[in-house]
Design a protein around this motif. Structure first.
Motif, PDB file in Angstrom:
ATOM      1  N   LYS A  82       0.846  -1.186   0.000  1.00 50.07           N
ATOM      2  CA  LYS A  82       0.000   0.000   0.000  1.00 50.07           C
ATOM      3  C   LYS A  82       0.883   1.237   0.000  1.00 50.07           C
ATOM      4  N   PRO A  83       0.366   2.345  -0.545  1.00 50.82           N
ATOM      5  CA  PRO A  83       1.147   3.584  -0.506  1.00 50.82           C
ATOM      6  C   PRO A  83       1.221   4.136   0.915  1.00 50.82           C
ATOM      7  N   TYR A  84       2.414   4.454   1.355  1.00 51.72           N
ATOM      8  CA  TYR A  84       2.661   5.052   2.663  1.00 51.72           C
ATOM      9  C   TYR A  84       3.387   6.376   2.458  1.00 51.72           C
ATOM     10  N   ARG A  85       3.389   7.213   3.500  1.00 53.05           N
ATOM     11  CA  ARG A  85       4.168   8.438   3.478  1.00 53.05           C
ATOM     12  C   ARG A  85       4.831   8.628   4.835  1.00 53.05           C
ATOM     13  N   THR A  86       5.913   9.403   4.834  1.00 53.61           N
ATOM     14  CA  THR A  86       6.636   9.668   6.067  1.00 53.61           C
ATOM     15  C   THR A  86       5.987  10.820   6.828  1.00 53.61           C
ATOM     16  N   LEU A  87       5.968  10.698   8.152  1.00 51.53           N
ATOM     17  CA  LEU A  87       5.474  11.780   9.006  1.00 51.53           C
ATOM     18  C   LEU A  87       6.551  12.834   9.229  1.00 51.53           C
ATOM     19  N   LYS A  88       7.807  12.429   9.129  1.00 47.35           N
ATOM     20  CA  LYS A  88       8.955  13.324   9.212  1.00 47.35           C
ATOM     21  C   LYS A  88      10.127  12.601   8.562  1.00 47.35           C
ATOM     22  N   SER A  89      11.262  13.247   8.468  1.00 47.19           N
ATOM     23  CA  SER A  89      12.412  12.582   7.860  1.00 47.19           C
ATOM     24  C   SER A  89      12.771  11.340   8.673  1.00 47.19           C
ATOM     25  N   ALA A  90      13.180  10.307   7.972  1.00 49.20           N
ATOM     26  CA  ALA A  90      13.419   9.023   8.630  1.00 49.20           C
ATOM     27  C   ALA A  90      14.580   8.287   7.971  1.00 49.20           C
ATOM     28  N   ASN A  91      15.342   7.585   8.782  1.00 42.72           N
ATOM     29  CA  ASN A  91      16.440   6.771   8.273  1.00 42.72           C
ATOM     30  C   ASN A  91      15.930   5.414   7.807  1.00 42.72           C
ATOM     31  N   LEU A  92      16.564   4.902   6.766  1.00 41.35           N
ATOM     32  CA  LEU A  92      16.321   3.537   6.322  1.00 41.35           C
ATOM     33  C   LEU A  92      17.474   2.662   6.792  1.00 41.35           C
ATOM     34  N   ARG A  93      17.157   1.511   7.335  1.00 40.87           N
ATOM     35  CA  ARG A  93      18.165   0.586   7.844  1.00 40.87           C
ATOM     36  C   ARG A  93      18.196  -0.662   6.978  1.00 40.87           C
ATOM     37  N   ASN A  94      19.325  -1.376   7.031  1.00 36.95           N
ATOM     38  CA  ASN A  94      19.433  -2.599   6.225  1.00 36.95           C
ATOM     39  C   ASN A  94      18.809  -3.800   6.916  1.00 36.95           C
ATOM     40  N   ALA A  95      18.289  -3.588   8.122  1.00 39.55           N
ATOM     41  CA  ALA A  95      17.585  -4.632   8.873  1.00 39.55           C
ATOM     42  C   ALA A  95      16.577  -3.919   9.775  1.00 39.55           C
ATOM     43  N   PRO A  96      15.542  -4.612  10.222  1.00 38.53           N
ATOM     44  CA  PRO A  96      14.530  -3.973  11.073  1.00 38.53           C
ATOM     45  C   PRO A  96      14.997  -3.825  12.519  1.00 38.53           C
ATOM     46  N   ASP A  97      15.969  -2.925  12.705  1.00 36.84           N
ATOM     47  CA  ASP A  97      16.584  -2.746  14.015  1.00 36.84           C
ATOM     48  C   ASP A  97      17.251  -1.374  14.036  1.00 36.84           C
ATOM     49  N   ASN A  98      17.064  -0.621  15.127  1.00 36.23           N
ATOM     50  CA  ASN A  98      17.676   0.702  15.227  1.00 36.23           C
ATOM     51  C   ASN A  98      19.191   0.657  15.213  1.00 36.23           C
ATOM     52  N   ALA A  99      19.772  -0.496  15.553  1.00 37.25           N
ATOM     53  CA  ALA A  99      21.227  -0.633  15.553  1.00 37.25           C
ATOM     54  C   ALA A  99      21.770  -1.068  14.196  1.00 37.25           C
ATOM     55  N   ALA A 100      20.902  -1.351  13.254  1.00 37.00           N
ATOM     56  CA  ALA A 100      21.336  -1.813  11.931  1.00 37.00           C
ATOM     57  C   ALA A 100      21.944  -0.657  11.135  1.00 37.00           C
ATOM     58  N   ASP A 101      22.700  -0.992  10.107  1.00 32.74           N
ATOM     59  CA  ASP A 101      23.363   0.021   9.282  1.00 32.74           C
ATOM     60  C   ASP A 101      22.347   0.876   8.541  1.00 32.74           C
ATOM     61  N   LYS A 102      22.655   2.168   8.460  1.00 30.71           N
ATOM     62  CA  LYS A 102      21.828   3.071   7.674  1.00 30.71           C
ATOM     63  C   LYS A 102      22.159   2.896   6.190  1.00 30.71           C
ATOM     64  N   VAL A 103      21.127   2.735   5.355  1.00 33.26           N
ATOM     65  CA  VAL A 103      21.347   2.548   3.914  1.00 33.26           C
ATOM     66  C   VAL A 103      20.706   3.656   3.083  1.00 33.26           C
ATOM     67  N   GLY A 104      20.021   4.595   3.722  1.00 37.79           N
ATOM     68  CA  GLY A 104      19.381   5.673   2.990  1.00 37.79           C
ATOM     69  C   GLY A 104      18.502   6.478   3.913  1.00 37.79           C
ATOM     70  N   GLY A 105      17.810   7.446   3.339  1.00 45.86           N
ATOM     71  CA  GLY A 105      16.921   8.285   4.130  1.00 45.86           C
ATOM     72  C   GLY A 105      15.731   8.749   3.325  1.00 45.86           C
ATOM     73  N   LEU A 106      14.654   9.029   4.024  1.00 44.18           N
ATOM     74  CA  LEU A 106      13.439   9.546   3.404  1.00 44.18           C
ATOM     75  C   LEU A 106      13.149  10.926   3.967  1.00 44.18           C
ATOM     76  N   GLN A 107      12.797  11.858   3.098  1.00 48.85           N
ATOM     77  CA  GLN A 107      12.428  13.190   3.537  1.00 48.85           C
ATOM     78  C   GLN A 107      11.016  13.176   4.111  1.00 48.85           C
ATOM     79  N   ALA A 108      10.669  14.232   4.820  1.00 50.12           N
ATOM     80  CA  ALA A 108       9.302  14.369   5.331  1.00 50.12           C
ATOM     81  C   ALA A 108       8.322  14.396   4.165  1.00 50.12           C
TER      82      ALA A 108
END
Length: 296
Positions: A149-175
């Protein structure tokens, strides 16, 4: 002319040739009007589906169209023409995507007088094996719930390579960026898709379904106000250079794998009237990993 359009034209030409040839093969039991209807119906669905959606949505639309055309083509192939099968395929897609159980949708041909009442009667969640794609740098998960489904970000957010806050950042999404949410992991992370490929994971509380209205805040400079003011960007629509700069590099060949997923299945009743006759049919379809509805 894009690849999908070229493929559609090629398939249409091939189908016309096969149909014409089969119509002359009177001794071949397969080559009857119903089976020709299945082939043409499925192809018509692909053609109508290829005209809607973008990226992953385009693939899903083509597959859903093929489902509707093929499933109904064999039963009513002798009673409906190609244009009717195309239109009914598109209506079926819309019903599967949006109609609630018990809600009857009436379709009427624009030229032949054929009609159909399409009614979803049961929706359930089942665990099924589905095929998904991901970038090599993105880690696999053992299971997920299919969203597509189409989703949108509520604010800028980091993308991780695994579903974990400690995982490596692989990109980012703007608000206010929009994207296709492929699925939700068991620990509440969203699989972010670009053109049908998982490019990373974002924590679910940072995003919302794209149709959710923004609640304006009276406080100047609030997160809600900044989201409302931010220009929307679509991850699928980003050109390759901009996407690569944000970490969404699709140059690497995606990994395709099969995984367990909680997916939606729907049972649908049809009541069809065409050329003075009527037929009823019940089908069951489940969403695949790319959002396409598949018969089971």
């Amino acid at each position: 002319m894009g690849f999908a359009r070229k493929a559609s034209v090629t398939v249409l030409i091939a189908t016309i040739g096969i149909s014409s040839g089969c119509a002359n093969m009177s001794g071949n039991e397969w080559a009857n009007k119903e089976n020709i209807g299945t082939l043409v119906g499925a192809t018509a669905g692909v053609l109508i589906g290829s005209q809607i959606g973008q990226g992953n949505g385009r693939t899903a639309a083509m597959l859903i169209g093929a489902l509707a055309g093929g499933a109904l083509g064999k039963t009513i192939g002798a009673k409906m023409d190609e244009n009717d099968r195309q239109a009914l395929a598109l209506q079926t897609q819309q019903v599967l995507d949006a109609s609630r159980d018990g809600q009857a949708t009436t379709w009427t041909s624009s030229h032949s007088g054929a009609t159909a009442q399409i009614t979803p009667v049961k929706t359930e969640t089942e665990t099924r094996q589905v095929a998904v794609k991901r970038l090599p740098k993105v880690q696999a998960v053992p299971n997920m719930t299919v969203l597509n489904k189409p989703y949108r970000t509520l604010k800028s957010a980091n993308l991780r390579n695994a579903p974990d806050n400690a995982a490596d950042k692989v990109g980012g999404l703007q608000a206010n960026a929009t994207f296709t949410a492929i699925g939700r992991t068991d620990n509440n992370w969203i699989m972010v898709g670009r053109r049908g490929v998982t490019v990373g994971y974002v924590y679910a509380p940072l995003v919302t379904p794209a149709g959710t209205p923004v609640v304006a805040s009276a406080t100047s400079g609030s997160a809600a106000s900044s989201v409302a003011a931010a220009p929307a960007t679509d991850l699928d629509a980003l050109d390759d250079s901009k996407a690569k700069a944000q970490g969404f590099d699709l140059d690497a060949a995606p990994v395709q794998e099969t995984m367990a997923a909680q997916t939606t299945c729907r049972t649908v009743n049809y009541d069809i009237k065409a050329q003075g006759g009527s037929e009823q049919q019940t089908v069951k379809a489940c969403q695949a990993g790319d959002g396409a509805w598949e018969l089971i």
